[in-house]
Design an enzyme around this catalytic site. Structure first.
Site, short mmCIF file in Angstrom:
data_model
loop_
_atom_site.label_atom_id
_atom_site.label_comp_id
_atom_site.label_asym_id
_atom_site.label_seq_id
_atom_site.Cartn_x
_atom_site.Cartn_y
_atom_site.Cartn_z
CG ASP A 295 -24.94 2.21 79.79
OD1 ASP A 295 -25.68 1.52 79.07
OD2 ASP A 295 -24.86 3.45 79.68
CD GLU B 232 -29.85 4.39 76.41
OE1 GLU B 232 -30.77 4.98 75.82
OE2 GLU B 232 -29.62 4.55 77.63
CD GLU B 233 -29.08 5.67 80.89
OE1 GLU B 233 -29.30 6.84 80.49
OE2 GLU B 233 -29.98 4.89 81.22
CG ASP C 41 -33.00 3.69 81.87
OD1 ASP C 41 -32.80 2.94 80.90
OD2 ASP C 41 -32.76 4.91 81.84
CG HIS D 234 -32.04 8.63 84.34
ND1 HIS D 234 -31.72 9.53 83.33
CD2 HIS D 234 -31.90 7.40 83.77
CE1 HIS D 234 -31.41 8.87 82.23
NE2 HIS D 234 -31.52 7.57 82.48
CD GLU E 3 -33.84 2.37 77.06
OE1 GLU E 3 -34.19 2.72 78.20
OE2 GLU E 3 -32.65 2.35 76.69
#
Length: 346
Positions: free
Chosen positions: A70, A122-123, A92, A317, A146
């Site tokens: 995700d 995970e987010e 990410d 992000h 990560e």
């Protein structure tokens, strides 16, 4: 060696562009099902899809390479320019995930059984990692994928507490009101607020506030959300009690919680990743992160864990997510060297 590098880079380019073209914000991971079915068939890795979270598990073995499929919201059209790949999740964490998939494929071809996971959510609230811990899985070693700049090994993450607060008051006409829920609660927020300053100091940060329904009536209800972050040496209960004491007239509910994690620098995964980087003439750094990751959750099902991955963590992000094929190759090589060492010692 050069031939292997070119093979890895070509396969990484193909797979990453394919995966980046699939939009998978949290809770939409099923969009990637056909991609993982293709990977399973092409690389001869058994595929299991966890039913509650739609997480993808490839392969078998007692060593797990764990990343997530995700991303944060906001699709970015994938493209490649001069061996630099752009797209939402390039850093990410689809870049690290593709590195792990290729490493697992090559290791399994050598007879080294490795499992790799594209976990869900995970987010958001890490429902994929949480489901994995409930499925009676236990691993000798876990490497969490990560972005860590290709050089950093993460040995510590802070924990988080997500708190909802609901407050009530008697509504009054705004022209003659004797009290105001917004004003009263704002004062309490300022008193309890702890600004993020450094890793070892906890933070209490208001992130959502909603109140009021009419221009000329003071609110009857107010909703407030706090995002609390704390290191392993901070006392969780003291933080919660501090907030409870300040908002005694309100209802308080913990809606999500992730414990902090800290591992020894003598942890087998940490040592094997360190040596894997040194073998490539890359100077490793042991670091700690202010946020959380699935490592916080997965520590429950292993005694040997750390986080490492390719990609510039400063681009997480952002709308500038990008990763080079050389970065992905270093990630693949590092995972393989680390797991080969762990395999030999197990």
């Amino acid at each position: 060696m050069q031939q292997e590098k070119e093979l890895v880079k070509q396969k990484a380019k193909e797979l990453l562009l394919d995966l980046l073209s699939i939009y998978t914000p949290s809770k939409n991971e099923t969009n990637a099902t056909k991609f993982f079915e293709k990977i399973s068939n092409e690389f001869n890795l058994k595929l299991e899809i966890l039913p509650d979270s739609n997480s993808f598990i490839l392969g078998e073995g007692e060593i797990l390479l764990a990343s997530h499929v995700d991303t944060v919201p906001g699709y970015i059209e994938p493209k490649i320019e001069n061996e630099v790949i752009y797209g939402r999740g390039a850093v990410d964490a689809k870049g690290p995930l593709i590195s792990m998939i290729i490493a697992a494929w090559l290791l399994n071809e050598k007879g080294i059984k490795v499992m790799v996971s594209g976990l869900a959510d995970e987010e958001s609230t890490s429902i994929g990692a949480k489901e994995l811990t409930l499925k009676n899985f236990n691993f000798k070693h876990i490497i969490v994928g990560e972005p860590s700049n290709g050089t950093d090994i993460v040995v510590e993450y802070r924990g988080s507490i997500q708190l909802d607060i609901m407050c009530k008051s008697t509504p009054e006409h705004s022209s003659s009101a004797k009290s105001n829920l917004i004003v009263d609660i704002s004062k309490k927020i300022i008193e309890v607020y702890k600004q993020p300053e450094n890793y070892d100091k906890p933070s209490i940060v208001p992130t959502i506030i909603r109140a009021g329904e009419s221009y000329n009536v003071t609110p009857a209800k107010l909703y407030l959300h706090f995002d609390v972050r704390y290191a392993i040496n901070n006392k969780r209960d003291d933080l919660i009690n501090e907030i409870k004491d300040k908002f005694q007239e309100c209802g308080l509910k913990i809606v999500d919680e992730t414990p902090p994690v800290k591992v020894s620098i003598n942890n087998p995964v940490v040592k094997s990743l360190t040596r894997a980087l040194l073998k490539q003439n890359i100077k490793p750094r042991l670091v700690r992160k202010a946020g959380t990751s699935d490592m916080n959750i997965l520590q429950k099902i292993t005694t040997s864990i750390a986080t490492y991955g390719p990609g510039n963590s400063m681009l997480e992000h952002t709308n500038q997510e990008k990763i080079t094929l050389d970065e992905i190759y270093i990630g693949v090589k590092t995972y393989m060297l680390a797991i080969e060492e762990l395999w030999q010692k197990s």
